[in-house]
Design a protein around this motif. Sequence first.
Motif, PDB file in Angstrom:
ATOM      1  N   ALA A   4      35.853  35.405  29.290  1.00 45.63           N
ATOM      2  CA  ALA A   4      34.804  35.706  28.207  1.00 45.63           C
ATOM      3  C   ALA A   4      33.494  36.390  28.959  1.00 45.63           C
ATOM      4  CB  ALA A   4      34.642  34.797  27.273  1.00 45.63           C
ATOM      5  N   PHE A   5      33.002  35.589  29.947  1.00 47.76           N
ATOM      6  CA  PHE A   5      31.829  36.125  30.657  1.00 47.76           C
ATOM      7  C   PHE A   5      32.074  37.344  31.303  1.00 47.76           C
ATOM      8  CE2 PHE A   5      28.694  35.696  34.230  1.00 47.76           C
ATOM      9  CZ  PHE A   5      27.513  36.119  33.294  1.00 47.76           C
ATOM     10  N   ARG A   6      33.364  37.370  32.114  1.00 50.35           N
ATOM     11  CA  ARG A   6      33.741  38.641  32.816  1.00 50.35           C
ATOM     12  C   ARG A   6      33.699  39.888  31.861  1.00 50.35           C
ATOM     13  NH1 ARG A   6      38.628  39.183  37.161  1.00 50.35           N
ATOM     14  NH2 ARG A   6      37.665  41.055  38.430  1.00 50.35           N
ATOM     15  N   ASN A   7      34.533  39.521  30.656  1.00 50.69           N
ATOM     16  CA  ASN A   7      34.595  40.767  29.981  1.00 50.69           C
ATOM     17  C   ASN A   7      33.122  41.110  29.324  1.00 50.69           C
ATOM     18  OD1 ASN A   7      37.416  40.657  29.867  1.00 50.69           O
ATOM     19  ND2 ASN A   7      37.631  39.162  28.251  1.00 50.69           N
ATOM     20  N   ARG A   8      32.309  40.108  29.099  1.00 52.21           N
ATOM     21  CA  ARG A   8      30.889  40.687  28.861  1.00 52.21           C
ATOM     22  C   ARG A   8      30.230  41.466  29.863  1.00 52.21           C
ATOM     23  NH1 ARG A   8      26.017  36.416  27.364  1.00 52.21           N
ATOM     24  NH2 ARG A   8      24.406  38.013  26.745  1.00 52.21           N
ATOM     25  N   LEU A   9      30.280  41.076  30.828  1.00 48.84           N
ATOM     26  CA  LEU A   9      29.678  41.603  32.173  1.00 48.84           C
ATOM     27  C   LEU A   9      30.534  43.316  32.241  1.00 48.84           C
ATOM     28  CD1 LEU A   9      29.525  39.044  35.067  1.00 48.84           C
ATOM     29  CD2 LEU A   9      27.757  40.161  33.435  1.00 48.84           C
ATOM     30  N   SER A  10      31.586  43.547  32.051  1.00 51.32           N
ATOM     31  CA  SER A  10      32.311  44.532  31.982  1.00 51.32           C
ATOM     32  C   SER A  10      31.790  45.503  30.979  1.00 51.32           C
ATOM     33  CB  SER A  10      33.911  44.361  31.849  1.00 51.32           C
ATOM     34  OG  SER A  10      34.597  45.615  32.002  1.00 51.32           O
ATOM     35  N   ARG A  11      31.675  45.106  29.836  1.00 54.17           N
ATOM     36  CA  ARG A  11      31.136  45.827  28.511  1.00 54.17           C
ATOM     37  C   ARG A  11      29.696  46.282  28.830  1.00 54.17           C
ATOM     38  NH1 ARG A  11      33.668  41.689  25.517  1.00 54.17           N
ATOM     39  NH2 ARG A  11      31.710  40.649  25.170  1.00 54.17           N
ATOM     40  N   MET A  12      29.088  45.427  29.813  1.00 54.32           N
ATOM     41  CA  MET A  12      27.564  45.883  30.250  1.00 54.32           C
ATOM     42  C   MET A  12      27.585  46.822  31.485  1.00 54.32           C
ATOM     43  SD  MET A  12      25.874  42.296  29.941  1.00 54.32           S
ATOM     44  CE  MET A  12      23.941  42.848  30.057  1.00 54.32           C
ATOM     45  N   GLY A  13      28.914  47.251  31.772  1.00 55.63           N
ATOM     46  CA  GLY A  13      28.895  48.202  33.106  1.00 55.63           C
ATOM     47  C   GLY A  13      28.650  47.542  34.197  1.00 55.63           C
ATOM     48  N   ILE A  14      28.642  46.123  34.373  1.00 59.23           N
ATOM     49  CA  ILE A  14      28.390  45.428  35.690  1.00 59.23           C
ATOM     50  C   ILE A  14      29.924  45.123  36.359  1.00 59.23           C
ATOM     51  CG2 ILE A  14      27.639  43.326  36.498  1.00 59.23           C
ATOM     52  CD1 ILE A  14      25.808  43.042  34.121  1.00 59.23           C
ATOM     53  N   THR A  15      30.144  45.361  37.609  1.00 64.36           N
ATOM     54  CA  THR A  15      31.186  45.257  38.562  1.00 64.36           C
ATOM     55  C   THR A  15      31.176  43.605  38.786  1.00 64.36           C
ATOM     56  OG1 THR A  15      30.877  47.422  39.587  1.00 64.36           O
ATOM     57  CG2 THR A  15      32.403  45.687  40.683  1.00 64.36           C
ATOM     58  N   THR A  16      32.337  43.142  38.404  1.00 66.94           N
ATOM     59  CA  THR A  16      32.883  41.680  38.899  1.00 66.94           C
ATOM     60  C   THR A  16      33.982  41.638  39.456  1.00 66.94           C
ATOM     61  OG1 THR A  16      33.974  41.375  36.685  1.00 66.94           O
ATOM     62  CG2 THR A  16      31.816  41.084  36.421  1.00 66.94           C
ATOM     63  N   TYR A  17      34.229  40.331  40.379  1.00 60.79           N
ATOM     64  CA  TYR A  17      34.943  40.092  41.307  1.00 60.79           C
ATOM     65  C   TYR A  17      35.219  38.476  41.098  1.00 60.79           C
ATOM     66  CZ  TYR A  17      33.905  44.293  43.783  1.00 60.79           C
ATOM     67  OH  TYR A  17      33.321  45.792  43.916  1.00 60.79           O
ATOM     68  N   CYS A  18      36.540  38.271  41.237  1.00 60.14           N
ATOM     69  CA  CYS A  18      36.798  36.954  41.235  1.00 60.14           C
ATOM     70  C   CYS A  18      37.381  36.307  42.580  1.00 60.14           C
ATOM     71  CB  CYS A  18      38.114  36.733  40.271  1.00 60.14           C
ATOM     72  SG  CYS A  18      37.708  36.765  38.377  1.00 60.14           S
ATOM     73  N   HIS A  19      36.725  34.931  42.994  1.00 66.57           N
ATOM     74  CA  HIS A  19      37.371  34.265  44.046  1.00 66.57           C
ATOM     75  C   HIS A  19      37.803  33.059  43.578  1.00 66.57           C
ATOM     76  CE1 HIS A  19      34.708  36.357  47.498  1.00 66.57           C
ATOM     77  NE2 HIS A  19      35.372  37.345  46.746  1.00 66.57           N
ATOM     78  N   TYR A  20      38.976  32.657  43.934  1.00 66.89           N
ATOM     79  CA  TYR A  20      39.810  31.520  43.701  1.00 66.89           C
ATOM     80  C   TYR A  20      39.611  30.256  44.422  1.00 66.89           C
ATOM     81  CZ  TYR A  20      41.977  35.724  41.716  1.00 66.89           C
ATOM     82  OH  TYR A  20      42.270  36.864  40.871  1.00 66.89           O
ATOM     83  N   THR A  21      39.889  29.281  43.747  1.00 60.63           N
ATOM     84  CA  THR A  21      39.942  27.852  44.205  1.00 60.63           C
ATOM     85  C   THR A  21      40.850  27.920  45.307  1.00 60.63           C
ATOM     86  OG1 THR A  21      39.249  26.947  42.030  1.00 60.63           O
ATOM     87  CG2 THR A  21      40.340  25.491  43.707  1.00 60.63           C
ATOM     88  N   ILE A  22      40.683  27.170  46.533  1.00 56.98           N
ATOM     89  CA  ILE A  22      41.569  27.245  47.759  1.00 56.98           C
ATOM     90  C   ILE A  22      41.716  25.806  47.814  1.00 56.98           C
ATOM     91  CG2 ILE A  22      42.077  27.748  50.049  1.00 56.98           C
ATOM     92  CD1 ILE A  22      39.988  29.932  50.011  1.00 56.98           C
ATOM     93  N   GLU A  23      43.069  25.399  47.688  1.00 56.51           N
ATOM     94  CA  GLU A  23      43.784  24.064  47.770  1.00 56.51           C
ATOM     95  C   GLU A  23      43.117  23.397  49.604  1.00 56.51           C
ATOM     96  OE1 GLU A  23      47.632  21.153  47.615  1.00 56.51           O
ATOM     97  OE2 GLU A  23      47.778  23.424  47.218  1.00 56.51           O
ATOM     98  N   GLY A  24      42.506  22.318  49.355  1.00 51.17           N
ATOM     99  CA  GLY A  24      42.194  21.547  50.527  1.00 51.17           C
ATOM    100  C   GLY A  24      40.865  22.355  51.172  1.00 51.17           C
TER     101      GLY A  24
END
Length: 495
Positions: free
Chosen positions: A124-144
């Motif tokens: 939801a936050f990423r969608n909000r940023l996208s509507r504001m024209g803000i580029t977003t990226y995701c970094h994932y949880t890495i096991e261990g």
Amino acid sequence: MKYGFDNEKYLKIQSEHIKERIAQFGNKLYLELGGKLFDDYHASRVLPGFQPDSKLRMLSQLSDHAEIVIVISARDIEKNKVRNDLGITYDMDVLRLREEFNKRGFLVSSVVITHYNGQSSADAFRNRLSRMGITTYCHYTIEGYPTNVDLIDSDEGFGKNDYIVTTRPLVIVTAPGPGSGKMAVCLSQLYNEHKRGVEAGYAKFETFPVWSLPLKHPVNIAYEAATADLNDVNMIDPFHLEAYGKTAINYNRDIEIFPVLNALFEGIYGENPYKSPTDMGVNMVGFCINDDQVCCEASKNEIILRYFQALNRMARGDGNESEVSKIALLFKQAKIDTSYRKPVVAARERAEQSGLPASAMELSDGTIITAGSSDLLGPSAALILNAIKHLAGIDHDVKLIPQHMIEPIQFTKINYLRSRNPRLHTDEVLVALSVLSTHDENCRRALQQLPQLKGCQVHSTVMLGEVDHKIFKKLGVGLSCDPQRKFIPASQTPQ
């Protein structure tokens, strides 16, 4: 206010040190920024003389060559984590930070959501940023993470993260608060830059813990108190000790991640330019302390302040007992208890004598001012009036705000605004004083003393409302409160 820190010296030697580090790596440097960039109030409290925007003033010299990446953890979004100093959630602070950076001439290129694992709140936050024209990226949880170096340093580890597109030589990576994943973002970018043929560098710009001060120095203990909810632990850097035979202070998360950084650099360059986590840093703050005693005293007050804040969160139902317990253990390391904080003792004594809520303030010269609750004023509002009258040389018996003016305000609060508490709060008292100052010399003189309250310490025997908290913060006053909404004299407390 007594100063123990040389801010001008800090700006000079810190900027020089960062420029040297940028030159060391050439065309691309990821600079992890720990703490706050332009509102580092913790540093200004434990190092009196440190200006909250010192880092910004220094880095602004490089703004044409720098861009900013803001990092926020999906975990913090999910639990609506709040910045205690500002009272806003981390996701709201991302937007605030971006706006403030832009106003100051910095390019904010993107926002990175770390620890992402499909959380709906993060989406939801990423969608909000996208509507504001803000580029977003995701970094994932890495096991261990951070011990499974082979997985982390692979296409299934850092290689799985979104590649952050940047265009300038210096990339400043910052966040609303600690534990957001800034370092992992930097390391992930080193891995992915290398895959694209770019040999980028990394450095860490973090004020605390201060590597050049002893492990149990109050300034460093105050950092542990400030991050008690993260369970950060200051440690002697074992890698630095082995490489140089010298003691340097770092903290557990940097020491734990160092093998990952070491493996990553060896994969990119064939060798790691850093021999220890401390080497990664560019912090020169410890060399700018010019009065150690002042900083020690301020830091001990900060530890106690953090303790009361943790107790208050517990009383409101949004804290945890482990945080309180950890800070209580830090008391022993600092050789203090709550009585070290002078306003605590004074406020409690005043409350016991009157049987009513009370507050106390320690002025910059050590003078203690107290105030109690009355039918007209709350203890905080009365305290501010007493303090500024004292500073203006106005006799204590002089009533700056006449009763006939207070009573109509109380009538409006109760009958029109449906307030349960008729007593005037701090903001209402200051507004009334401002109106009266146009024709009353004493009120005018008293108001002129407000800037002198900056750096003073206050304690209340009851938890205060949001309005009073905000007023004290705007005045630059350090506020602590006993974790109770109603004062109960010791004589009435069950044994």
